[in-house]
Design a protein around this motif. Structure first.
Motif, PDB file in Angstrom:
ATOM      1  N   UNK A 109       0.770  -1.316   0.050  1.00  0.00           N
ATOM      2  CA  UNK A 109      -0.014  -0.013  -0.046  1.00  0.00           C
ATOM      3  C   UNK A 109       0.801   1.174   0.006  1.00  0.00           C
ATOM      4  N   UNK A 110       2.017   1.173   0.899  1.00  0.00           N
ATOM      5  CA  UNK A 110       2.781   2.419   1.027  1.00  0.00           C
ATOM      6  C   UNK A 110       3.429   2.555  -0.351  1.00  0.00           C
ATOM      7  N   UNK A 111       3.954   1.670  -1.093  1.00  0.00           N
ATOM      8  CA  UNK A 111       4.769   1.476  -2.433  1.00  0.00           C
ATOM      9  C   UNK A 111       3.717   2.157  -3.491  1.00  0.00           C
ATOM     10  N   UNK A 112       2.423   1.725  -3.500  1.00  0.00           N
ATOM     11  CA  UNK A 112       1.653   2.470  -4.191  1.00  0.00           C
ATOM     12  C   UNK A 112       1.265   3.777  -4.333  1.00  0.00           C
ATOM     13  N   UNK A 113       1.399   4.500  -3.011  1.00  0.00           N
ATOM     14  CA  UNK A 113       1.162   5.740  -2.822  1.00  0.00           C
ATOM     15  C   UNK A 113       2.459   6.674  -2.892  1.00  0.00           C
ATOM     16  N   UNK A 114       3.564   5.892  -2.999  1.00  0.00           N
ATOM     17  CA  UNK A 114       4.740   6.772  -2.873  1.00  0.00           C
ATOM     18  C   UNK A 114       5.308   7.143  -4.126  1.00  0.00           C
ATOM     19  N   UNK A 115       5.976   8.288  -4.301  1.00  0.00           N
ATOM     20  CA  UNK A 115       6.515   8.663  -5.388  1.00  0.00           C
ATOM     21  C   UNK A 115       7.906   8.350  -5.743  1.00  0.00           C
ATOM     22  N   UNK A 116       8.659   7.519  -5.151  1.00  0.00           N
ATOM     23  CA  UNK A 116       9.854   6.950  -5.077  1.00  0.00           C
ATOM     24  C   UNK A 116       9.954   6.298  -6.353  1.00  0.00           C
ATOM     25  N   UNK A 117      11.324   6.390  -7.021  1.00  0.00           N
ATOM     26  CA  UNK A 117      11.569   5.839  -8.325  1.00  0.00           C
ATOM     27  C   UNK A 117      12.927   5.062  -7.984  1.00  0.00           C
ATOM     28  N   UNK A 118      13.071   3.817  -7.922  1.00  0.00           N
ATOM     29  CA  UNK A 118      14.357   3.189  -7.748  1.00  0.00           C
ATOM     30  C   UNK A 118      14.987   2.942  -9.338  1.00  0.00           C
ATOM     31  N   UNK A 119      15.911   3.476  -9.409  1.00  0.00           N
ATOM     32  CA  UNK A 119      16.687   3.278 -10.485  1.00  0.00           C
ATOM     33  C   UNK A 119      17.730   2.173 -10.444  1.00  0.00           C
ATOM     34  N   UNK A 120      18.263   1.569 -11.619  1.00  0.00           N
ATOM     35  CA  UNK A 120      19.307   0.718 -11.618  1.00  0.00           C
ATOM     36  C   UNK A 120      20.301   1.147 -12.653  1.00  0.00           C
ATOM     37  N   UNK A 121      19.954   2.416 -13.380  1.00  0.00           N
ATOM     38  CA  UNK A 121      20.799   2.473 -14.517  1.00  0.00           C
ATOM     39  C   UNK A 121      22.218   3.172 -14.180  1.00  0.00           C
ATOM     40  N   UNK A 122      22.878   3.401 -15.026  1.00  0.00           N
ATOM     41  CA  UNK A 122      24.360   4.048 -14.517  1.00  0.00           C
ATOM     42  C   UNK A 122      24.023   5.173 -13.779  1.00  0.00           C
ATOM     43  N   UNK A 123      25.043   5.301 -12.776  1.00  0.00           N
ATOM     44  CA  UNK A 123      24.977   6.536 -11.888  1.00  0.00           C
ATOM     45  C   UNK A 123      25.343   7.821 -12.767  1.00  0.00           C
ATOM     46  N   UNK A 124      24.764   8.805 -12.404  1.00  0.00           N
ATOM     47  CA  UNK A 124      25.291   9.955 -13.304  1.00  0.00           C
ATOM     48  C   UNK A 124      26.945  10.361 -13.061  1.00  0.00           C
ATOM     49  N   UNK A 125      27.677  10.713 -13.795  1.00  0.00           N
ATOM     50  CA  UNK A 125      29.155  11.097 -13.824  1.00  0.00           C
ATOM     51  C   UNK A 125      29.566  11.737 -12.548  1.00  0.00           C
ATOM     52  N   UNK A 126      28.663  12.608 -11.899  1.00  0.00           N
ATOM     53  CA  UNK A 126      28.888  13.506 -10.635  1.00  0.00           C
ATOM     54  C   UNK A 126      28.752  12.604  -9.432  1.00  0.00           C
ATOM     55  N   UNK A 127      28.117  11.435  -9.576  1.00  0.00           N
ATOM     56  CA  UNK A 127      28.005  10.629  -8.348  1.00  0.00           C
ATOM     57  C   UNK A 127      28.818   9.250  -8.391  1.00  0.00           C
ATOM     58  N   UNK A 128      29.728   9.421  -9.394  1.00  0.00           N
ATOM     59  CA  UNK A 128      30.549   7.755  -9.409  1.00  0.00           C
ATOM     60  C   UNK A 128      31.933   7.830  -8.531  1.00  0.00           C
ATOM     61  N   UNK A 129      32.258   8.907  -7.892  1.00  0.00           N
ATOM     62  CA  UNK A 129      33.449   8.933  -7.278  1.00  0.00           C
ATOM     63  C   UNK A 129      33.388   7.514  -6.185  1.00  0.00           C
ATOM     64  N   UNK A 130      34.345   6.773  -6.218  1.00  0.00           N
ATOM     65  CA  UNK A 130      34.701   5.649  -5.349  1.00  0.00           C
ATOM     66  C   UNK A 130      34.019   4.361  -5.879  1.00  0.00           C
ATOM     67  N   UNK A 131      33.548   4.566  -7.161  1.00  0.00           N
ATOM     68  CA  UNK A 131      33.065   3.263  -7.930  1.00  0.00           C
ATOM     69  C   UNK A 131      34.134   3.134  -9.042  1.00  0.00           C
ATOM     70  N   UNK A 132      34.303   1.936  -9.189  1.00  0.00           N
ATOM     71  CA  UNK A 132      35.307   1.825 -10.386  1.00  0.00           C
ATOM     72  C   UNK A 132      34.829   1.192 -11.532  1.00  0.00           C
TER      73      UNK A 132
END
Length: 157
Positions: free
Chosen positions: A28-51
């Motif tokens: 029920x919570x997920x149906x009402x929630x605006x959350x959008x979980x993604x698994x695409x590539x992180x934006x370049x500005x968020x990749x520090x620490x990832x190889x």
């Protein structure tokens, strides 16, 4: 300057209050929630620490795109699962003056609120919220504010 490698902090909530009203079920919570979980590539500005480009890592963008929540503890749960925590890495898009990240969360319907701080600004944190449901999260750090919805379910294990 943006600091991604903040000392790992297990943060406790200060001033959490929850009502005795029954919690919504996760579906029920997920149906009402605006959350959008993604698994695409992180934006370049968020990749520090990832190889690599971060593909496969679950993440949620702030509504204005100024911050990204990398959900290492996915799925988030309340109470936290016995075998993992609700670890979120907050990554700010732009540089900012030194200061804390304030996380203010309100359960959909306004029945519960929680607030905590991440010392030094966006970085790693444990965000435990007092009950399952859809949480509207306001994130404030020096010169910036953004929002997002995060769903907390019931632990599965």
């Amino acid at each position: 300057m943006r600091t991604l490698a903040v000392a790992a902090a297990v943060l406790t909530l200060a001033g959490c209050t929850a009502t005795t009203q029954p919690a919504e079920t996760p579906s029920t919570a997920a149906a009402k929630c605006g959350e959008t979980v993604r698994t695409t590539a992180l934006p370049e500005w968020a990749r520090a620490g990832f190889n690599w480009d971060g593909s496969g890592i679950k993440h949620v963008y702030g509504a204005k795109g100024e911050i990204l929540a990398v959900l290492f503890g996915y799925p988030l749960s309340s109470p936290p699962g016995p075998d993992r925590g609700n670890k979120i890495l907050w990554v700010a898009r732009d540089q900012y003056e030194h200061g804390d990240l304030t996380i203010t969360a309100e359960l959909a319907g306004g029945t519960a609120r929680a607030e905590q701080k991440v010392s030094g600004g966006p970085g790693p944190s444990i965000v435990d919220l007092p009950q399952p449901g859809c949480w509207h999260v306001t994130l404030t750090w020096p010169g910036h504010t953004d929002t997002m919805d995060l769903t907390y379910g019931v632990p599965t294990s």
